[in-house]
Every structure is written in structure tokens, then in C-alpha cells.
Scaffold this motif. Structure first.
Motif, PDB file in Angstrom:
ATOM      1  N   PRO A 288      61.036  23.824  84.001  1.00 59.89           N
ATOM      2  CA  PRO A 288      61.688  22.345  83.522  1.00 59.89           C
ATOM      3  C   PRO A 288      60.938  21.417  82.911  1.00 59.89           C
ATOM      4  CG  PRO A 288      60.849  22.415  85.863  1.00 59.89           C
ATOM      5  CD  PRO A 288      60.783  23.723  85.208  1.00 59.89           C
ATOM      6  N   SER A 289      59.387  21.567  82.774  1.00 58.31           N
ATOM      7  CA  SER A 289      58.517  20.593  82.293  1.00 58.31           C
ATOM      8  C   SER A 289      57.596  21.548  81.408  1.00 58.31           C
ATOM      9  CB  SER A 289      57.725  19.637  82.954  1.00 58.31           C
ATOM     10  OG  SER A 289      58.834  18.879  83.863  1.00 58.31           O
ATOM     11  N   PRO A 290      57.843  22.279  80.460  1.00 60.80           N
ATOM     12  CA  PRO A 290      56.851  23.395  79.654  1.00 60.80           C
ATOM     13  C   PRO A 290      56.008  22.376  78.871  1.00 60.80           C
ATOM     14  CG  PRO A 290      59.205  23.242  78.556  1.00 60.80           C
ATOM     15  CD  PRO A 290      59.353  22.362  79.790  1.00 60.80           C
ATOM     16  N   ILE A 291      54.626  22.966  78.777  1.00 57.11           N
ATOM     17  CA  ILE A 291      53.860  22.435  77.769  1.00 57.11           C
ATOM     18  C   ILE A 291      53.568  22.932  76.601  1.00 57.11           C
ATOM     19  CG2 ILE A 291      52.382  21.800  79.939  1.00 57.11           C
ATOM     20  CD1 ILE A 291      50.372  24.419  79.163  1.00 57.11           C
ATOM     21  N   PRO A 292      53.036  22.452  75.597  1.00 51.37           N
ATOM     22  CA  PRO A 292      52.993  22.901  74.343  1.00 51.37           C
ATOM     23  C   PRO A 292      51.957  24.218  74.305  1.00 51.37           C
ATOM     24  CG  PRO A 292      52.837  20.474  74.240  1.00 51.37           C
ATOM     25  CD  PRO A 292      52.629  20.987  75.443  1.00 51.37           C
ATOM     26  N   TYR A 293      52.599  25.356  73.531  1.00 52.73           N
ATOM     27  CA  TYR A 293      51.712  26.402  73.657  1.00 52.73           C
ATOM     28  C   TYR A 293      51.637  27.117  72.452  1.00 52.73           C
ATOM     29  CZ  TYR A 293      50.947  31.356  75.252  1.00 52.73           C
ATOM     30  OH  TYR A 293      50.315  32.737  75.474  1.00 52.73           O
ATOM     31  N   THR A 294      50.468  27.544  72.150  1.00 52.14           N
ATOM     32  CA  THR A 294      50.129  28.189  70.887  1.00 52.14           C
ATOM     33  C   THR A 294      49.468  29.413  70.984  1.00 52.14           C
ATOM     34  OG1 THR A 294      50.131  26.323  69.546  1.00 52.14           O
ATOM     35  CG2 THR A 294      49.270  28.299  68.454  1.00 52.14           C
ATOM     36  N   ALA A 295      49.851  30.573  70.792  1.00 52.02           N
ATOM     37  CA  ALA A 295      49.335  31.997  70.699  1.00 52.02           C
ATOM     38  C   ALA A 295      49.121  32.443  69.280  1.00 52.02           C
ATOM     39  CB  ALA A 295      50.104  32.760  71.700  1.00 52.02           C
ATOM     40  N   VAL A 296      47.875  32.994  68.765  1.00 53.65           N
ATOM     41  CA  VAL A 296      47.427  33.447  67.837  1.00 53.65           C
ATOM     42  C   VAL A 296      47.168  35.137  68.192  1.00 53.65           C
ATOM     43  CG1 VAL A 296      46.159  33.699  65.689  1.00 53.65           C
ATOM     44  CG2 VAL A 296      46.422  31.426  66.786  1.00 53.65           C
ATOM     45  N   ILE A 297      47.972  35.803  67.732  1.00 58.18           N
ATOM     46  CA  ILE A 297      48.001  37.249  68.196  1.00 58.18           C
ATOM     47  C   ILE A 297      47.832  38.429  67.099  1.00 58.18           C
ATOM     48  CG2 ILE A 297      49.261  39.269  69.512  1.00 58.18           C
ATOM     49  CD1 ILE A 297      51.087  36.844  70.351  1.00 58.18           C
ATOM     50  N   HIS A 298      46.629  39.103  67.153  1.00 56.61           N
ATOM     51  CA  HIS A 298      46.325  39.945  66.084  1.00 56.61           C
ATOM     52  C   HIS A 298      47.227  41.093  66.086  1.00 56.61           C
ATOM     53  CE1 HIS A 298      43.875  42.740  63.845  1.00 56.61           C
ATOM     54  NE2 HIS A 298      43.324  41.598  63.250  1.00 56.61           N
ATOM     55  N   GLU A 299      47.536  41.784  64.867  1.00 55.60           N
ATOM     56  CA  GLU A 299      48.340  42.886  64.880  1.00 55.60           C
ATOM     57  C   GLU A 299      48.094  43.860  65.665  1.00 55.60           C
ATOM     58  OE1 GLU A 299      49.869  46.180  61.247  1.00 55.60           O
ATOM     59  OE2 GLU A 299      48.739  44.275  60.626  1.00 55.60           O
ATOM     60  N   ALA A 300      46.918  44.104  65.872  1.00 57.36           N
ATOM     61  CA  ALA A 300      46.285  45.271  66.672  1.00 57.36           C
ATOM     62  C   ALA A 300      47.010  45.193  68.204  1.00 57.36           C
ATOM     63  CB  ALA A 300      44.975  45.119  67.099  1.00 57.36           C
ATOM     64  N   ALA A 301      47.102  43.869  68.838  1.00 60.94           N
ATOM     65  CA  ALA A 301      47.717  43.814  70.181  1.00 60.94           C
ATOM     66  C   ALA A 301      49.177  43.959  70.082  1.00 60.94           C
ATOM     67  CB  ALA A 301      47.554  42.234  70.448  1.00 60.94           C
ATOM     68  N   LEU A 302      49.886  43.924  68.880  1.00 61.28           N
ATOM     69  CA  LEU A 302      51.062  44.189  68.599  1.00 61.28           C
ATOM     70  C   LEU A 302      51.536  45.516  68.528  1.00 61.28           C
ATOM     71  CD1 LEU A 302      52.025  41.292  66.292  1.00 61.28           C
ATOM     72  CD2 LEU A 302      52.314  41.116  68.663  1.00 61.28           C
ATOM     73  N   ARG A 303      50.600  46.212  67.865  1.00 63.13           N
ATOM     74  CA  ARG A 303      51.039  47.761  67.889  1.00 63.13           C
ATOM     75  C   ARG A 303      50.316  48.702  68.911  1.00 63.13           C
ATOM     76  NH1 ARG A 303      52.340  49.341  63.068  1.00 63.13           N
ATOM     77  NH2 ARG A 303      52.641  48.162  61.254  1.00 63.13           N
ATOM     78  N   ILE A 304      49.265  48.155  69.694  1.00 68.71           N
ATOM     79  CA  ILE A 304      48.896  48.963  70.807  1.00 68.71           C
ATOM     80  C   ILE A 304      49.985  49.364  71.779  1.00 68.71           C
ATOM     81  CG2 ILE A 304      47.135  49.221  72.571  1.00 68.71           C
ATOM     82  CD1 ILE A 304      45.140  47.841  70.953  1.00 68.71           C
ATOM     83  N   ARG A 305      50.304  50.571  72.135  1.00 66.84           N
ATOM     84  CA  ARG A 305      51.276  50.821  73.158  1.00 66.84           C
ATOM     85  C   ARG A 305      50.740  50.961  74.693  1.00 66.84           C
ATOM     86  NH1 ARG A 305      54.879  55.315  69.811  1.00 66.84           N
ATOM     87  NH2 ARG A 305      55.324  54.028  68.136  1.00 66.84           N
ATOM     88  N   VAL A 306      50.607  50.020  75.283  1.00 67.66           N
ATOM     89  CA  VAL A 306      50.101  50.065  76.822  1.00 67.66           C
ATOM     90  C   VAL A 306      50.885  50.881  77.548  1.00 67.66           C
ATOM     91  CG1 VAL A 306      48.872  47.790  76.467  1.00 67.66           C
ATOM     92  CG2 VAL A 306      51.306  47.755  77.323  1.00 67.66           C
ATOM     93  N   SER A 307      52.249  51.143  77.292  1.00 65.11           N
ATOM     94  CA  SER A 307      53.039  51.899  77.857  1.00 65.11           C
ATOM     95  C   SER A 307      53.734  53.117  76.997  1.00 65.11           C
ATOM     96  CB  SER A 307      54.249  51.041  78.725  1.00 65.11           C
ATOM     97  OG  SER A 307      54.848  51.893  79.421  1.00 65.11           O
ATOM     98  N   ASP A 308      55.105  52.766  76.596  1.00 64.28           N
ATOM     99  CA  ASP A 308      55.678  53.808  75.790  1.00 64.28           C
ATOM    100  C   ASP A 308      56.450  52.842  74.616  1.00 64.28           C
ATOM    101  OD1 ASP A 308      57.851  52.841  76.879  1.00 64.28           O
ATOM    102  OD2 ASP A 308      58.211  54.540  78.475  1.00 64.28           O
ATOM    103  N   ARG A 309      57.082  53.679  73.769  1.00 63.68           N
ATOM    104  CA  ARG A 309      57.912  53.098  72.502  1.00 63.68           C
ATOM    105  C   ARG A 309      58.710  52.216  73.087  1.00 63.68           C
ATOM    106  NH1 ARG A 309      58.600  55.065  67.267  1.00 63.68           N
ATOM    107  NH2 ARG A 309      57.454  56.811  67.988  1.00 63.68           N
ATOM    108  N   THR A 310      59.516  52.400  74.168  1.00 64.17           N
ATOM    109  CA  THR A 310      60.509  51.584  74.681  1.00 64.17           C
ATOM    110  C   THR A 310      60.257  50.241  75.037  1.00 64.17           C
ATOM    111  OG1 THR A 310      62.125  53.326  75.196  1.00 64.17           O
ATOM    112  CG2 THR A 310      62.575  51.451  76.308  1.00 64.17           C
ATOM    113  N   ALA A 311      58.707  50.274  75.994  1.00 66.06           N
ATOM    114  CA  ALA A 311      58.386  49.175  76.537  1.00 66.06           C
ATOM    115  C   ALA A 311      57.847  48.293  75.241  1.00 66.06           C
ATOM    116  CB  ALA A 311      57.156  49.345  77.399  1.00 66.06           C
ATOM    117  N   SER A 312      57.221  48.678  74.248  1.00 68.24           N
ATOM    118  CA  SER A 312      56.573  48.021  73.162  1.00 68.24           C
ATOM    119  C   SER A 312      57.650  47.356  72.541  1.00 68.24           C
ATOM    120  CB  SER A 312      55.794  49.175  72.274  1.00 68.24           C
ATOM    121  OG  SER A 312      54.732  49.381  72.888  1.00 68.24           O
ATOM    122  N   LYS A 313      58.716  47.901  72.227  1.00 68.24           N
ATOM    123  CA  LYS A 313      59.847  47.408  71.604  1.00 68.24           C
ATOM    124  C   LYS A 313      60.526  46.212  72.386  1.00 68.24           C
ATOM    125  CE  LYS A 313      63.846  48.494  68.642  1.00 68.24           C
ATOM    126  NZ  LYS A 313      64.719  49.623  67.971  1.00 68.24           N
TER     127      LYS A 313
END
Length: 283
Positions: A163-188
Motif C-alpha cells: 500500500p505504500s511503495p517506495i521509489p525503486y530503480t533497477a538497472v539490469i544488464h542484458e546478461a541477467a535478462l538472457r541467462i536462463r536460470v531455469s528453462d525457456r518458459t520460466a525466462s519468458k
């Protein structure tokens, strides 16, 4: 009053700030004790987080230490008199204390900045993504330990989804977006989750693609948590034994500059959403 067996990170931060004030005033613990009319052991206990301090005594100490920053003293008083027993207390004795300290830090944060290189930040993870991350831990967790960690991570989302969220900024490298920690479905599903969260007014997601110039000097994972005053901010770094809290003014200044550099070379939020959307379509 009985001494604490295991001070929290927040209690230790207060203790550290009081020790820094005393040292800046050029006083020994024995001299501070004499000014306050207590034993040197009591000052030692306060400065090690083993004992609390009342508002009256804290303000007297600040006066003896010639601290004229009223906002800073008020912030320390708020820390000293805080009696919050948050949701994380149900995990005491079940999870390592670093998990509880992180949740308590979240609870009192005014904002949160993150830089993620290899993994999606914990607060943004789906349950399946979090399960895959915790399942890869060595030594392997028991099923009970695994479920506790996942429940705790999901509960921490309250600071950006409650109910009272704080300002949040995340800078994420493409590597973190592409690495599949599980499988294709989980990544999607994880990418879809990021796109959903990025629509919130208080959440800013920025991406650093592999082919973006100017990133080499600012490439380290970090979490920067805003306190009531800049000097009470905290940087959190992951370590093999748990989270490490960094709070010296020199280091805080360096990490603030580092975050600004990373943010400056990242894609704008709209471009970042387009990037994540295109990446999801590739899966």
C-alpha cells in the motif's frame, strides 16, 4: 537490562554512528561515560549494539559530542526508539539473520536503487525464478529451507507492491535478462513480469545492452538503499556468507557516483521496455 545476544543490522548501525560521533569529538569511551554518568562498560555495550539507549541519553551524548546536526540526531533518536516488530520476525530462528536484516532495511527505506549484472534483482523475481536461484545453492538446501527462502523473498515485495511503495530503480544488464536460470518458459514469464512492473509509476527499469558503450568502469552489482538522510544510506553487497552492509560516508559517496555512471549509460525506461519486449519475443 539484559544485553542483546544478536543485535540487528539496524541496531548495529545506530551503535556505529554513535561511536563515530564520539571519535569525531576526540573522546574516549571512558570520557564519554564520565560525561553521561555511567560506567565505561555501558558506553561499550551501546557502541557494540548489545544495549539500547534512551532518547534522553542519546541527545545528551550528541550534545557532549558537539553534534549540531539536529536532523541527524532526530534520525538517530528514531532508530533508537523504534519498536517495530515486522513480518520478518516470523522467520527469526528459521532463516539466517542476514535475511531478516535485509527485510528490516527494506521496511525503513525511502528509496532503493539496484544494479544487476547476472541475475534479475530479488524483488523483481517470479517465484519460479527465485526457486531456480535458491535451488542452485551449494551446499544444497533442504526442501523446507528452500520454501522458507522463497516465501521470505515474495514477502519482501511489499515495499514495491504494498500500500505504500517506495521509489525503486533497477538497472539490469542484458546478461541477467538472457541467462536462463531455469528453462525457456520460466525466462519468458520473468520477462513478462518485468514488463508488468515497469508500468508502475514508482518503478523505473533500465537495461544495459551488450553493445552499449561506456560500461566497463561501472560494472558491479550493487543495492543502494536510501535512509532518512544521505549519511544514513546503506549499500548492500552479496557475499558467500550473506549480505554485507556498507555505511561509511566515503564508500556511500563512491557508490552514489557509481550508480549515476551506470544509470547514465543505460537505456531510457521506454527503450528498456522495448528491449525487454523484443527479447521476450525471441524466446
Amino acid at each position: 537490562m539484559a544485553l542483546r545476544r544478536e543485535p540487528t543490522a539496524r541496531q548495529m548501525r545506530l551503535a556505529t554512528e554513535l561511536r563515530r560521533l564520539r571519535e569525531a569529538a576526540g573522546l574516549t569511551a571512558r570520557q564519554a561515560a564520565a560525561l553521561l554518568g555511567v560506567s565505561p562498560a555501558q558506553i561499550t555495550h551501546i557502541e557494540s549494539g548489545l544495549s539500547g539507549v534512551s532518547e534522553k541519553r542519546l541527545r545528551r551524548l550528541a550534545s557532549h559530542y558537539a553534534c549540531t546536526d539536529e536532523k541527524f540526531v532526530d534520525a538517530l533518536v528514531a532508530m533508537a526508539t523504534d519498536r517495530t516488530r515486522g513480518w520478518w520476525e516470523e522467520y527469526r530462528g528459521l532463516l539466517p539473520t542476514s535475511f531478516l536484516d535485509l527485510a528490516e532495511l527494506d521496511h525503513h527505506a525511502l528509496f532503493r536503487h539496484e544494479v544487476a549484472i547476472l541475475f534479475v534483482p530479488g524483488l523483481l523475481q517470479t517465484e519460479e525464478y527465485a526457486r531456480a536461484v535458491f535451488s542452485s545453492r551449494v551446499p544444497e538446501l533442504t526442501s523446507e529451507e528452500l520454501e522458507l527462502r522463497i516465501r521470505h523473498r515474495v514477502a519482501r515485495r511489499v515495499i514495491i507492491e504494498g500500500p505504500s511503495p517506495i521509489p525503486y530503480t533497477a538497472v539490469i544488464h542484458e546478461a541477467a535478462l538472457r541467462i536462463r536460470v531455469s528453462d525457456r518458459t520460466a525466462s519468458k514469464a520473468q520477462l513478462a513480469r518485468l514488463l508488468e512492473l515497469s508500468e508502475a509509476d514508482h518503478i523505473t527499469l533500465r537495461v544495459i545492452p551488450f553493445d552499449l558503450d561506456g560500461f566497463a568502469r561501472a560494472s558491479s552489482t550493487m543495492t543502494y538503499v536510501g535512509g532518512p538522510l544521505p549519511k544514513l544510506d546503506t549499500v548492500v553487497r552479496d557475499a558467500p556468507h550473506g549480505s554485507v552492509f556498507i555505511d561509511s560516508e566515503a564508500q556511500l559517496s563512491a557508490y552514489r557516483a557509481r550508480f549515476r555512471k551506470v544509470e547514465a549509460v543505460s537505456l531510457e525506461p521506454g527503450q528498456s521496455r522495448d528491449f525487454i519486449h523484443d527479447l521476450a519475443k525471441e524466446l
